[in-house]
Write a protein that holds these residues in place. Structure first.
Motif, PDB file in Angstrom:
ATOM      1  N   PHE A  49     -30.453 -52.723  -3.929  1.00 30.98           N
ATOM      2  CA  PHE A  49     -30.335 -53.190  -5.313  1.00 30.98           C
ATOM      3  C   PHE A  49     -29.710 -54.575  -5.411  1.00 30.98           C
ATOM      4  CE2 PHE A  49     -29.944 -48.442  -5.929  1.00 30.98           C
ATOM      5  CZ  PHE A  49     -31.233 -48.277  -6.383  1.00 30.98           C
ATOM      6  N   THR A  50     -28.976 -54.991  -4.395  1.00 31.79           N
ATOM      7  CA  THR A  50     -28.349 -56.310  -4.431  1.00 31.79           C
ATOM      8  C   THR A  50     -29.327 -57.432  -4.080  1.00 31.79           C
ATOM      9  OG1 THR A  50     -27.602 -56.165  -2.133  1.00 31.79           O
ATOM     10  CG2 THR A  50     -26.115 -55.322  -3.830  1.00 31.79           C
ATOM     11  N   ASP A  51     -30.519 -57.093  -3.618  1.00 35.75           N
ATOM     12  CA  ASP A  51     -31.512 -58.114  -3.251  1.00 35.75           C
ATOM     13  C   ASP A  51     -32.248 -58.594  -4.491  1.00 35.75           C
ATOM     14  OD1 ASP A  51     -30.755 -57.905  -0.656  1.00 35.75           O
ATOM     15  OD2 ASP A  51     -32.641 -57.084   0.094  1.00 35.75           O
ATOM     16  N   ILE A  52     -31.528 -59.309  -5.347  1.00 35.35           N
ATOM     17  CA  ILE A  52     -32.116 -59.764  -6.602  1.00 35.35           C
ATOM     18  C   ILE A  52     -32.890 -61.065  -6.442  1.00 35.35           C
ATOM     19  CG2 ILE A  52     -30.378 -58.598  -8.004  1.00 35.35           C
ATOM     20  CD1 ILE A  52     -28.998 -61.328  -8.347  1.00 35.35           C
ATOM     21  N   LEU A  53     -32.783 -61.709  -5.292  1.00 39.11           N
ATOM     22  CA  LEU A  53     -33.483 -62.972  -5.061  1.00 39.11           C
ATOM     23  C   LEU A  53     -34.858 -62.688  -4.475  1.00 39.11           C
ATOM     24  CD1 LEU A  53     -30.551 -65.007  -3.501  1.00 39.11           C
ATOM     25  CD2 LEU A  53     -31.241 -64.883  -5.892  1.00 39.11           C
ATOM     26  N   PRO A  54     -35.918 -63.260  -5.040  1.00 36.18           N
ATOM     27  CA  PRO A  54     -37.263 -63.009  -4.514  1.00 36.18           C
ATOM     28  C   PRO A  54     -37.439 -63.598  -3.116  1.00 36.18           C
ATOM     29  CG  PRO A  54     -37.328 -64.741  -6.163  1.00 36.18           C
ATOM     30  CD  PRO A  54     -35.929 -64.182  -6.190  1.00 36.18           C
ATOM     31  N   LEU A 110     -33.862 -57.530 -13.408  1.00 30.66           N
ATOM     32  CA  LEU A 110     -34.105 -56.499 -14.417  1.00 30.66           C
ATOM     33  C   LEU A 110     -34.609 -55.206 -13.782  1.00 30.66           C
ATOM     34  CD1 LEU A 110     -35.766 -58.667 -17.208  1.00 30.66           C
ATOM     35  CD2 LEU A 110     -33.550 -57.506 -17.361  1.00 30.66           C
ATOM     36  N   LEU A 111     -35.555 -55.341 -12.837  1.00 27.51           N
ATOM     37  CA  LEU A 111     -36.105 -54.142 -12.206  1.00 27.51           C
ATOM     38  C   LEU A 111     -35.084 -53.483 -11.285  1.00 27.51           C
ATOM     39  CD1 LEU A 111     -38.438 -52.222 -11.861  1.00 27.51           C
ATOM     40  CD2 LEU A 111     -39.452 -53.787 -10.189  1.00 27.51           C
ATOM     41  N   MET A 112     -34.268 -54.290 -10.605  1.00 23.99           N
ATOM     42  CA  MET A 112     -33.217 -53.722  -9.760  1.00 23.99           C
ATOM     43  C   MET A 112     -32.195 -52.961 -10.598  1.00 23.99           C
ATOM     44  SD  MET A 112     -33.873 -54.247  -6.612  1.00 23.99           S
ATOM     45  CE  MET A 112     -34.306 -55.362  -5.270  1.00 23.99           C
ATOM     46  N   HIS A 376     -41.279 -55.140   0.418  1.00 23.53           N
ATOM     47  CA  HIS A 376     -40.215 -54.467   1.167  1.00 23.53           C
ATOM     48  C   HIS A 376     -39.373 -53.543   0.284  1.00 23.53           C
ATOM     49  CE1 HIS A 376     -40.330 -57.312   4.742  1.00 23.53           C
ATOM     50  NE2 HIS A 376     -41.059 -57.952   3.842  1.00 23.53           N
ATOM     51  N   LEU A 377     -39.673 -53.487  -1.009  1.00 17.72           N
ATOM     52  CA  LEU A 377     -38.744 -52.860  -1.947  1.00 17.72           C
ATOM     53  C   LEU A 377     -39.310 -51.639  -2.651  1.00 17.72           C
ATOM     54  CD1 LEU A 377     -37.370 -56.188  -3.450  1.00 17.72           C
ATOM     55  CD2 LEU A 377     -36.178 -54.662  -1.865  1.00 17.72           C
ATOM     56  N   GLY A 378     -40.276 -50.978  -2.047  1.00 14.62           N
ATOM     57  CA  GLY A 378     -40.872 -49.808  -2.690  1.00 14.62           C
ATOM     58  C   GLY A 378     -39.868 -48.690  -2.920  1.00 14.62           C
ATOM     59  N   LEU A 379     -39.122 -48.323  -1.893  1.00 12.49           N
ATOM     60  CA  LEU A 379     -38.106 -47.288  -2.048  1.00 12.49           C
ATOM     61  C   LEU A 379     -37.056 -47.725  -3.062  1.00 12.49           C
ATOM     62  CD1 LEU A 379     -36.744 -44.606  -1.145  1.00 12.49           C
ATOM     63  CD2 LEU A 379     -35.596 -45.938   0.642  1.00 12.49           C
ATOM     64  N   THR A 380     -36.580 -48.958  -2.923  1.00  7.11           N
ATOM     65  CA  THR A 380     -35.543 -49.473  -3.811  1.00  7.11           C
ATOM     66  C   THR A 380     -35.956 -49.390  -5.272  1.00  7.11           C
ATOM     67  OG1 THR A 380     -34.746 -51.000  -2.103  1.00  7.11           O
ATOM     68  CG2 THR A 380     -34.189 -51.528  -4.382  1.00  7.11           C
ATOM     69  N   SER A 398     -41.180 -50.160 -23.781  1.00 10.56           N
ATOM     70  CA  SER A 398     -40.734 -50.534 -22.444  1.00 10.56           C
ATOM     71  C   SER A 398     -39.318 -51.080 -22.493  1.00 10.56           C
ATOM     72  CB  SER A 398     -41.660 -51.588 -21.838  1.00 10.56           C
ATOM     73  OG  SER A 398     -41.202 -51.988 -20.562  1.00 10.56           O
ATOM     74  N   VAL A 399     -38.505 -50.729 -21.501  1.00 11.11           N
ATOM     75  CA  VAL A 399     -37.135 -51.217 -21.439  1.00 11.11           C
ATOM     76  C   VAL A 399     -37.056 -52.600 -20.784  1.00 11.11           C
ATOM     77  CG1 VAL A 399     -36.085 -48.937 -21.463  1.00 11.11           C
ATOM     78  CG2 VAL A 399     -36.797 -49.932 -19.275  1.00 11.11           C
ATOM     79  N   ILE A 400     -38.175 -53.087 -20.246  1.00 17.68           N
ATOM     80  CA  ILE A 400     -38.265 -54.418 -19.645  1.00 17.68           C
ATOM     81  C   ILE A 400     -39.493 -55.107 -20.231  1.00 17.68           C
ATOM     82  CG2 ILE A 400     -38.676 -55.704 -17.500  1.00 17.68           C
ATOM     83  CD1 ILE A 400     -37.193 -53.603 -15.975  1.00 17.68           C
ATOM     84  N   ASP A 401     -39.412 -56.390 -20.480  1.00 21.90           N
ATOM     85  CA  ASP A 401     -40.574 -57.147 -20.950  1.00 21.90           C
ATOM     86  C   ASP A 401     -41.721 -56.946 -19.965  1.00 21.90           C
ATOM     87  OD1 ASP A 401     -42.494 -58.979 -21.692  1.00 21.90           O
ATOM     88  OD2 ASP A 401     -41.112 -60.654 -21.903  1.00 21.90           O
ATOM     89  N   PRO A 402     -42.823 -56.312 -20.382  1.00 23.75           N
ATOM     90  CA  PRO A 402     -43.907 -56.000 -19.434  1.00 23.75           C
ATOM     91  C   PRO A 402     -44.601 -57.225 -18.864  1.00 23.75           C
ATOM     92  CG  PRO A 402     -44.557 -55.503 -21.702  1.00 23.75           C
ATOM     93  CD  PRO A 402     -43.096 -55.814 -21.736  1.00 23.75           C
TER      94      PRO A 402
END
Length: 410
Positions: A49-54, A110-112, A376-380, A398-402
């Motif tokens: 969850f800390t991997d917020i950087l693309p 947002l997704l994290m 790399h982030l499917g499980l996350t 939606s809770v996030i802008d789609p």
């Protein structure tokens, strides 16, 4: 009762199927091999969850030329695939522009955040909380200069409230004994979650889904169509019909999306690992060797050494020398590691050039929802994606802008 067909029985597909069940919908899951047969079986087991950087960022661009020079290094493109991957690489390069990175970072964050918020309630609802671990992670560096180069990324995490602590060699040894003295600095992230074993987790989710009345069938999908009233899924001469469909087939999603009119630049990162016996090393948390593009993880079933990126598509034969190269490095970096008795694996990560997933309706019909491309982030991101998919299918706000994850953004 509304019936939904989910295509894909990896962690994204099964999580979405359970979230749809929880909304009172009837769900059938179709998969070419069955639950946890693909990338969901061989990942590192982390909820990062800390991997917020693309991944698409100027920092990676700076490393890429050096990495590409080594055919067994952290990033490689087999010569036979170089021409085919070129358009994707151009899109990746464009996604590394600062303005695009800033937007992708907002979306990733947002997704994290959503995925973290959804995870533990999801684990409770599915009876899998006992598989969750909160041991933390350790990113290691071979020099003070390497640590300094990482600081802008850590500052971005600090701005978002991510907890971490920079360590010297002595402090690292207290957290994780046995590291090579070549690693002089590290960063400890205490709120790093992992799962006991990713394959066993997805199989447990599949068992729960079936116990609640869900159906899982093995089928190789050949066509997906929709009209005003229903969706039809065809495989090997047999049809399934439903009110909605969710395409969550990972790296195998591209062809079906294209048949529906969506030319989504999905590519395949081929990931490699070796899983050693549980007693191969006294590993107390996940160690991230970022400068070398791999991690070492402690699972209930063994010590997993894996990572790196090989952009080689779905059809080239595996190059297990990549797994062997990572294992050799791991032995050097962890001198007490016993590398005997390991089991090698190669799997396909579905990756989009801006390193954000595609979550949203197909161009062909709002009855067909895409949920693939998590890299790399499917499980996350599985629990958060499941929430978004369930909202899309049921028409909930939606809770996030789609638009951040729109399949049409390309």
């Amino acid at each position: 009762m509304t019936h939904v067909i989910v295509i894909g029985a990896g962690v994204i597909g099964i999580s979405a199927a359970l979230a749809l069940q929880a909304r009172g919908l009837s769900v059938t899951v179709l998969d070419r091999e069955g639950p946890a047969a693909g990338a969901s079986a061989g990942n590192a087991g982390a909820f990062a969850f800390t991997d917020i950087l693309p991944l698409a960022s100027p920092g990676l661009l700076r490393k890429a030329p050096r990495w590409l020079m080594d055919p067994l290094g952290p990033l490689s493109v087999p010569p036979r695939y170089a021409l085919r991957i070129a358009p994707w690489m151009f899109r990746f390069w464009r996604a590394c522009a600062p303005a695009r990175v800033a937007r992708s970072t907002v979306a990733q964050t947002l997704l994290m955040d959503l995925s973290r918020a959804e995870l533990e309630p999801f684990l409770d609802a599915t009876g899998t909380r006992d598989m969750l671990r909160k041991d933390g992670s350790l990113q290691v560096y071979e020099s003070h200069a390497e640590l300094q180069a990482s600081l802008p990324g850590w500052q971005a995490r600090a701005d978002h409230g991510v907890e971490f602590r920079h360590l010297d060699a002595e402090e690292m040894a207290q957290i994780q004994p046995g590291l090579s003295p070549r690693f002089t600095h590290g960063t400890f992230t205490p709120n790093w979650y992992s799962i006991a074993d990713p394959r066993l987790y997805v199989l447990a989710l599949a068992d729960r889904f079936r116990a609640q009345g869900g159906v899982i069938e093995q089928a190789r999908i050949t066509a997906l169509t929709a009209d005003a009233d229903r969706v039809t899924v065809t495989a090997q001469g047999r049809n399934w019909q439903g009110d909605h469909a969710v395409l969550a087939a990972g790296a195998h999603s591209k062809g079906l999306a294209r048949s529906l009119g969506d030319r989504i630049p999905l590519e395949t990162e081929r990931g490699y690992n070796t899983t050693l016996p549980p007693d191969a090393f006294d590993l107390r948390l996940q160690i991230i060797f970022g400068g070398h593009g791999f991690v070492v993880s402690s699972l209930s079933t063994g010590i997993r050494v894996g990572g790196a990126v090989e952009l080689g598509g779905l059809n080239l034969p595996p190059n297990f020398r990549r797994a062997e190269a990572m294992l050799d490095k791991a032995k050097t970096f962890l001198p007490g590691l016993n590398t005997q008795g390991g089991k090698q694996w190669m799997g396909f990560r579905p990756s989009l050039p801006d390193t954000l997933p595609a979550i949203g309706p197909s161009r062909a019909s709002n009855r067909i929802i895409y949920a693939f491309g998590h890299g790399h982030l499917g499980l996350t991101q599985s629990a958060g994606t499941a929430r978004l998919v369930a909202d899309l299918v049921t028409g909930a706000p939606s809770v996030i802008d789609p638009q951040y994850f729109s399949p049409q953004r390309f």
